[in-house]
Design a protein around this motif. Structure first.
Motif, PDB file in Angstrom:
ATOM      1  N   ASN A   1       4.928  90.080 -12.815  1.00  0.00           N
ATOM      2  CA  ASN A   1       3.984  90.518 -12.060  1.00  0.00           C
ATOM      3  C   ASN A   1       3.871  92.206 -12.494  1.00  0.00           C
ATOM      4  O   ASN A   1       3.263  92.734 -11.918  1.00  0.00           O
ATOM      5  CB  ASN A   1       3.981  90.685 -10.460  1.00  0.00           C
ATOM      6  N   SER A   2       4.493  92.747 -13.517  1.00  0.00           N
ATOM      7  CA  SER A   2       4.750  93.982 -13.776  1.00  0.00           C
ATOM      8  C   SER A   2       3.437  94.494 -14.251  1.00  0.00           C
ATOM      9  O   SER A   2       2.824  93.897 -15.207  1.00  0.00           O
ATOM     10  CB  SER A   2       5.567  94.271 -14.891  1.00  0.00           C
ATOM     11  N   GLU A   3       2.833  95.590 -13.640  1.00  0.00           N
ATOM     12  CA  GLU A   3       1.714  96.140 -14.261  1.00  0.00           C
ATOM     13  C   GLU A   3       2.033  97.434 -14.982  1.00  0.00           C
ATOM     14  O   GLU A   3       1.012  98.340 -15.350  1.00  0.00           O
ATOM     15  CB  GLU A   3       0.778  96.534 -12.836  1.00  0.00           C
ATOM     16  N   SER A   4       3.469  97.895 -15.044  1.00  0.00           N
ATOM     17  CA  SER A   4       3.539  99.051 -16.120  1.00  0.00           C
ATOM     18  C   SER A   4       4.936  98.579 -16.579  1.00  0.00           C
ATOM     19  O   SER A   4       5.752  97.721 -16.093  1.00  0.00           O
ATOM     20  CB  SER A   4       3.840 100.439 -15.125  1.00  0.00           C
ATOM     21  N   VAL A   5       5.287  99.357 -17.806  1.00  0.00           N
ATOM     22  CA  VAL A   5       6.514  99.162 -18.534  1.00  0.00           C
ATOM     23  C   VAL A   5       7.592  99.562 -17.871  1.00  0.00           C
ATOM     24  O   VAL A   5       8.792  98.621 -17.868  1.00  0.00           O
ATOM     25  CB  VAL A   5       6.333  99.538 -19.866  1.00  0.00           C
ATOM     26  N   THR A   6       7.401 100.347 -17.115  1.00  0.00           N
ATOM     27  CA  THR A   6       8.658 100.991 -16.085  1.00  0.00           C
ATOM     28  C   THR A   6       9.071  99.898 -15.188  1.00  0.00           C
ATOM     29  O   THR A   6      10.237  99.506 -14.992  1.00  0.00           O
ATOM     30  CB  THR A   6       8.225 102.181 -15.360  1.00  0.00           C
ATOM     31  N   TYR A   7       8.110  99.205 -14.539  1.00  0.00           N
ATOM     32  CA  TYR A   7       8.255  98.099 -13.490  1.00  0.00           C
ATOM     33  C   TYR A   7       9.021  97.187 -14.170  1.00  0.00           C
ATOM     34  O   TYR A   7       9.791  96.623 -13.712  1.00  0.00           O
ATOM     35  CB  TYR A   7       6.950  97.739 -12.962  1.00  0.00           C
ATOM     36  N   PHE A   8       8.678  96.805 -15.415  1.00  0.00           N
ATOM     37  CA  PHE A   8       9.316  95.550 -16.293  1.00  0.00           C
ATOM     38  C   PHE A   8      10.913  95.726 -16.360  1.00  0.00           C
ATOM     39  O   PHE A   8      11.678  95.040 -15.997  1.00  0.00           O
ATOM     40  CB  PHE A   8       8.486  95.306 -17.406  1.00  0.00           C
ATOM     41  N   TRP A   9      11.145  97.185 -16.888  1.00  0.00           N
ATOM     42  CA  TRP A   9      12.538  97.049 -17.257  1.00  0.00           C
ATOM     43  C   TRP A   9      13.356  97.516 -15.877  1.00  0.00           C
ATOM     44  O   TRP A   9      14.423  97.497 -15.796  1.00  0.00           O
ATOM     45  CB  TRP A   9      12.325  98.673 -18.035  1.00  0.00           C
ATOM     46  N   GLN A  10      12.805  97.795 -14.755  1.00  0.00           N
ATOM     47  CA  GLN A  10      13.451  97.892 -13.578  1.00  0.00           C
ATOM     48  C   GLN A  10      13.843  96.718 -12.734  1.00  0.00           C
ATOM     49  O   GLN A  10      14.694  96.726 -12.153  1.00  0.00           O
ATOM     50  CB  GLN A  10      12.522  98.868 -12.766  1.00  0.00           C
ATOM     51  N   ASN A  11      12.901  95.532 -13.137  1.00  0.00           N
ATOM     52  CA  ASN A  11      13.202  94.299 -12.331  1.00  0.00           C
ATOM     53  C   ASN A  11      13.589  93.230 -13.271  1.00  0.00           C
ATOM     54  O   ASN A  11      13.687  92.141 -12.394  1.00  0.00           O
ATOM     55  CB  ASN A  11      12.012  94.020 -11.597  1.00  0.00           C
ATOM     56  N   TRP A  12      13.614  93.205 -14.439  1.00  0.00           N
ATOM     57  CA  TRP A  12      13.987  91.865 -15.191  1.00  0.00           C
ATOM     58  C   TRP A  12      15.510  91.818 -15.349  1.00  0.00           C
ATOM     59  O   TRP A  12      15.913  90.789 -15.572  1.00  0.00           O
ATOM     60  CB  TRP A  12      13.467  91.916 -16.605  1.00  0.00           C
TER      61      TRP A  12
END
Length: 504
Positions: A384-395
């Protein structure tokens, strides 16, 4: 009269009330004729009360009739009309969110399209799956196992931390030397030993990298414990030492096995941390009450199934597409290169999703269940990442926790700006990505490094100009297209270095 129907009781009662009202009014108009003033006033009051009651009854009757007419009018309107003010379901203003049918449709279309591609692959290349060939990826020489020897030797590097008693400065130097050896020695073996295969080298370097990060966390946490014990802290946080207990005869499992510094400096504690599915050390990890055998067997079955599926799809689907992409890459044919890239994107992304599930869910949950490790949050909703930063913080939660705890926050405490600290974290991640790819392949092209560093401007662009679903789509596109592009670059360079020179 009632029976004959010549006189209605309702009309009789109405006439009687009207006669009584008229008589009362006539009595008020007559002179008092000797009556007292109080009697006269009572007659006037009776007249007013009768008149007011009649008005209330008349108003109530009119209101009832009005409501009845309105109800009949609304019923008629409902019968004749079929429209009302409302938004379309696909409009964001409608508030509609149940798109399960659309999701099922996407899954069905994905399965059908990939089934067609897989059938086309079988008709063109035949069956290419060879389980025996996988062994050669780890063992080039059946009598020489350098990868296995390096993994066995790994335990010596970690157990060195618990041997002997050193001063603060000597211990720090020993840790630095030990971590430097763990970073350079396996890389040198992979580069210099001809019998070391690329897959075996990747496995060894990945294992040593995990151990290096664990060792760094182990050193930091014990340093924090020594600093707190130096200032005679009575109560330490749970992540550093044990809780204070009330002295009773009844203890829970956690209270019974809680460890305080320096009671944690044992080989048993260190090897539990080495095997635990985490990179951040604690003196007392959360523990699950028991091992669930059904859960453990399900995770084991998933691991074995996905390993076989990953190997089979790589041999049957990925390798033919990569081999057919060499000629367009050599000729620099942009149109055919783009077509090969898009063809490779689908199987590469499917394999990446399988790897994510098999590693971060199946294998890590299997290890955690076997060790009764309580913290099972190895990933969050990165999809559900709406930003690249959120993706790298949660995957990848274990790596994110390590970077946040041992790298990002220490930089902030030293006065480094937030932007520069984030850039340093991406730089460190880019270094290890390149280290894990270039060293096993024995070539340095920095495609992985540049791909990771390109996440910084991409994160800035997506965060500034894209929101909501557009940001989520941008993240998915970067994942689906970015990875196969890097794969093609490395495969092309590897082919040029090893096979075209042999052909010449």
């Amino acid at each position: 009269f009632v029976i004959m129907g010549d006189f209605k009781p309702a009309e009789a009662l109405t006439r009687r009330r009207r006669a009584t009202l008229a008589g009362a009014r006539a009595a008020t108009l007559q002179p008092m004729n000797g009556r007292s003033e109080a009697a006269y006033q009572s007659l006037v009051t009776a007249d007013i009360s009768l008149d007011g009651g009649q008005k209330k009854r008349d108003y109530s009757l009119e209101t009832t009739r009005a409501k009845s007419k309105t109800k009949r009018r609304n019923d008629m309107s409902d019968m004749l009309s079929c429209h009302k003010t409302q938004e379309s379901l696909l409009s964001s203003a409608s508030g509609y969110k149940n798109y399960r049918g659309v999701l099922n449709w996407c899954v069905v279309m994905l399965v059908l399209s990939n089934a067609r591609l897989f059938l086309e692959n079988l008709l063109r290349y035949g069956i290419l799956v060879d389980p025996i060939q996988v062994i050669s990826l780890f063992l080039n020489d059946p009598y020489s196992w350098p990868a296995a020897c390096l993994v066995i030797e790994m335990s010596l590097c970690f157990s060195l931390c618990a041997q002997g008693s050193f001063s603060e400065l000597v211990g720090f130097l020993v840790h630095c030397i030990n971590m430097a050896v763990m970073l350079t020695f396996p890389a040198a073996v992979v580069l210099l030993v001809p019998s070391m295969t690329s897959v075996g080298g990747l496995f060894v370097l990945g294992t040593y990298t995990i151990l290096l990060l664990k060792l760094y966390s182990y050193k930091d946490v014990n340093l924090w414990c020594r600093e707190l014990s130096t200032i005679k802290a009575k109560k330490l946080s749970r992540s550093l030492s044990c809780k204070s207990h009330i002295h009773t005869n009844i203890y829970t499992y956690e209270e019974l096995y809680f460890v305080c510094y320096p009671g944690n400096l044992t080989l048993r504690d260190m090897y539990y941390f080495v095997l635990a599915p985490t990179l951040c050390y604690e003196l007392n990890f959360p523990r699950s009450p028991k091992i669930r055998m059904s859960f453990l067997l399900r995770r084991l079955f998933e691991m074995l199934f996905f390993i076989q599926l990953l190997v089979g799809l790589t041999q049957q689907w990925m390798i033919p597409i990569i081999q057919s992409s060499m000629k367009p890459l050599e000729d620099m044919d942009l149109s055919r290169m783009t077509e090969r890239l898009l063809r490779l994107a689908v199987p590469n992304h499917l394999l990446w999703l399988m790897f994510f599930y098999s590693f971060f869910h199946s294998s890590m949950n299997f290890t955690a269940e076997l060790l009764r490790f309580g913290d099972r949050q190895f990933y969050k909703d990165w999809w559900n990442s709406e930003s690249v930063t959120y993706f790298w913080q949660n995957w990848n939660i274990p790596v994110h926790k390590w970077c946040l705890r041992h790298f990002y926050k220490p930089l902030l405490r030293r006065g480094v700006s937030k932007m520069l600290s984030q850039s340093a974290v991406f730089f460190l991640s880019a270094f290890f990505h390149e280290y894990l790819v270039s060293v096993p392949l024995r070539m340095f092209r920095f495609w992985a490094f540049m791909g990771m560093m390109a996440q910084l401007p991409l994160a800035w662009f997506v965060g500034r100009f894209l929101r909501g679903n557009y940001g989520n789509a941008a993240v998915w596109i970067s994942i689906i297209i970015g990875q196969p592009f890097a794969v093609l670059m490395y495969v092309h360079d590897y082919y040029v270095i090893h096979y075209r020179q042999e052909g010449d």
